[in-house]
Motif scaffolding. Sequence first.
Motif, PDB file in Angstrom:
ATOM      1  N   THR A  19       0.711  -1.121  -0.016  1.00  0.00           N
ATOM      2  CA  THR A  19       0.102  -0.068  -0.052  1.00  0.00           C
ATOM      3  C   THR A  19       0.676   1.210  -0.052  1.00  0.00           C
ATOM      4  N   ALA A  20       0.374   2.188  -0.282  1.00  0.00           N
ATOM      5  CA  ALA A  20       1.192   3.497  -0.611  1.00  0.00           C
ATOM      6  C   ALA A  20       1.833   3.953   0.740  1.00  0.00           C
ATOM      7  N   LYS A  24       6.106   5.420   3.377  1.00  0.00           N
ATOM      8  CA  LYS A  24       6.464   6.558   3.906  1.00  0.00           C
ATOM      9  C   LYS A  24       7.002   5.888   5.414  1.00  0.00           C
ATOM     10  N   PRO A  25       8.385   6.303   5.691  1.00  0.00           N
ATOM     11  CA  PRO A  25       8.815   5.711   6.985  1.00  0.00           C
ATOM     12  C   PRO A  25       8.083   6.240   8.304  1.00  0.00           C
ATOM     13  N   SER A  26       7.447   7.339   8.238  1.00  0.00           N
ATOM     14  CA  SER A  26       6.663   7.813   9.423  1.00  0.00           C
ATOM     15  C   SER A  26       5.301   7.411   9.668  1.00  0.00           C
ATOM     16  N   SER A  27       4.805   6.709   8.637  1.00  0.00           N
ATOM     17  CA  SER A  27       3.342   6.169   8.425  1.00  0.00           C
ATOM     18  C   SER A  27       3.306   5.321   9.551  1.00  0.00           C
ATOM     19  N   ARG A  28       2.090   4.755  10.075  1.00  0.00           N
ATOM     20  CA  ARG A  28       1.855   3.843  11.174  1.00  0.00           C
ATOM     21  C   ARG A  28       2.118   2.477  10.584  1.00  0.00           C
ATOM     22  N   ARG A  29       1.555   2.264   9.083  1.00  0.00           N
ATOM     23  CA  ARG A  29       1.723   0.901   8.441  1.00  0.00           C
ATOM     24  C   ARG A  29       3.175   0.570   8.130  1.00  0.00           C
ATOM     25  N   PHE A  30       4.032   1.629   7.830  1.00  0.00           N
ATOM     26  CA  PHE A  30       5.545   1.338   7.771  1.00  0.00           C
ATOM     27  C   PHE A  30       6.041   0.894   8.976  1.00  0.00           C
ATOM     28  N   LYS A  31       5.940   1.679  10.058  1.00  0.00           N
ATOM     29  CA  LYS A  31       6.560   1.343  11.339  1.00  0.00           C
ATOM     30  C   LYS A  31       6.006   0.106  11.886  1.00  0.00           C
ATOM     31  N   MET A  60      14.977  -0.452   4.993  1.00  0.00           N
ATOM     32  CA  MET A  60      15.376   0.745   4.395  1.00  0.00           C
ATOM     33  C   MET A  60      13.996   1.182   3.308  1.00  0.00           C
ATOM     34  N   ALA A  61      13.345   0.257   2.894  1.00  0.00           N
ATOM     35  CA  ALA A  61      12.096   0.611   2.292  1.00  0.00           C
ATOM     36  C   ALA A  61      11.319  -0.759   1.906  1.00  0.00           C
ATOM     37  N   PHE A  62      10.106  -0.472   2.005  1.00  0.00           N
ATOM     38  CA  PHE A  62       9.135  -1.346   1.454  1.00  0.00           C
ATOM     39  C   PHE A  62       8.673  -0.772  -0.138  1.00  0.00           C
ATOM     40  N   ARG A  63       8.509  -1.798  -0.834  1.00  0.00           N
ATOM     41  CA  ARG A  63       8.470  -1.245  -2.342  1.00  0.00           C
ATOM     42  C   ARG A  63       7.480  -2.272  -3.184  1.00  0.00           C
ATOM     43  N   SER A  64       6.844  -1.658  -3.942  1.00  0.00           N
ATOM     44  CA  SER A  64       5.919  -2.304  -4.954  1.00  0.00           C
ATOM     45  C   SER A  64       6.653  -3.289  -5.764  1.00  0.00           C
ATOM     46  N   ARG A  68       1.653  -6.341  -8.211  1.00  0.00           N
ATOM     47  CA  ARG A  68       1.004  -5.150  -7.308  1.00  0.00           C
ATOM     48  C   ARG A  68       0.724  -5.634  -5.719  1.00  0.00           C
ATOM     49  N   ASP A  69       0.233  -6.631  -5.645  1.00  0.00           N
ATOM     50  CA  ASP A  69       0.002  -7.372  -4.610  1.00  0.00           C
ATOM     51  C   ASP A  69       0.903  -7.954  -3.586  1.00  0.00           C
ATOM     52  N   ASP A  70       2.187  -7.723  -4.195  1.00  0.00           N
ATOM     53  CA  ASP A  70       3.328  -8.381  -3.490  1.00  0.00           C
ATOM     54  C   ASP A  70       4.034  -7.252  -2.767  1.00  0.00           C
ATOM     55  N   THR A  71       5.052  -7.554  -1.631  1.00  0.00           N
ATOM     56  CA  THR A  71       5.508  -6.073  -1.084  1.00  0.00           C
ATOM     57  C   THR A  71       7.088  -6.652  -1.078  1.00  0.00           C
ATOM     58  N   GLY A  72       7.940  -5.677  -1.713  1.00  0.00           N
ATOM     59  CA  GLY A  72       9.466  -6.121  -1.699  1.00  0.00           C
ATOM     60  C   GLY A  72      10.084  -5.329  -0.392  1.00  0.00           C
TER      61      GLY A  72
END
Length: 121
Positions: A19-20, A24-31, A60-64, A68-72
């Motif tokens: 998901t978009a 964003k490293p500051s987002s709740r989902r990223f954290k 460092m990152a989560f990526r599409s 697009r259903d997968d997460t790198g």
Amino acid sequence: APAVKNFTLNFTITNLQFTADMQKPSSRRFKSTEKVMYHYIDSLLQRSSIGPAYIGCKVMAFRSTKNRDDTGVDAMCSCRDEPSDPKFNSTTVYHELSKMTNGITKLGHYSLNSQSLYVNG
């Protein structure tokens, strides 16, 4: 202070929809996802041949991905590089992680793309 060896660790999770807000490293989902990844990655690397020298990893990152259903997942990891510590060997670590993830298919409750694991020293 001991020298530090950095290496990258990349893999793709097939049952975690990207998901978009994961960009964003500051987002709740990223954290929250980052915290879970730390748990699994740290557990694996501490049990690997570099375990005694292992310092830690930072997501460092989560990526599409193409699907697009997968997460790198892209992580930067570190270990001490002292003569008394186990030497980092990316091929050895790759093979160990492959075995510990059931042929690069499982990471905890996540499913992995079996062709996605990359360890670069």
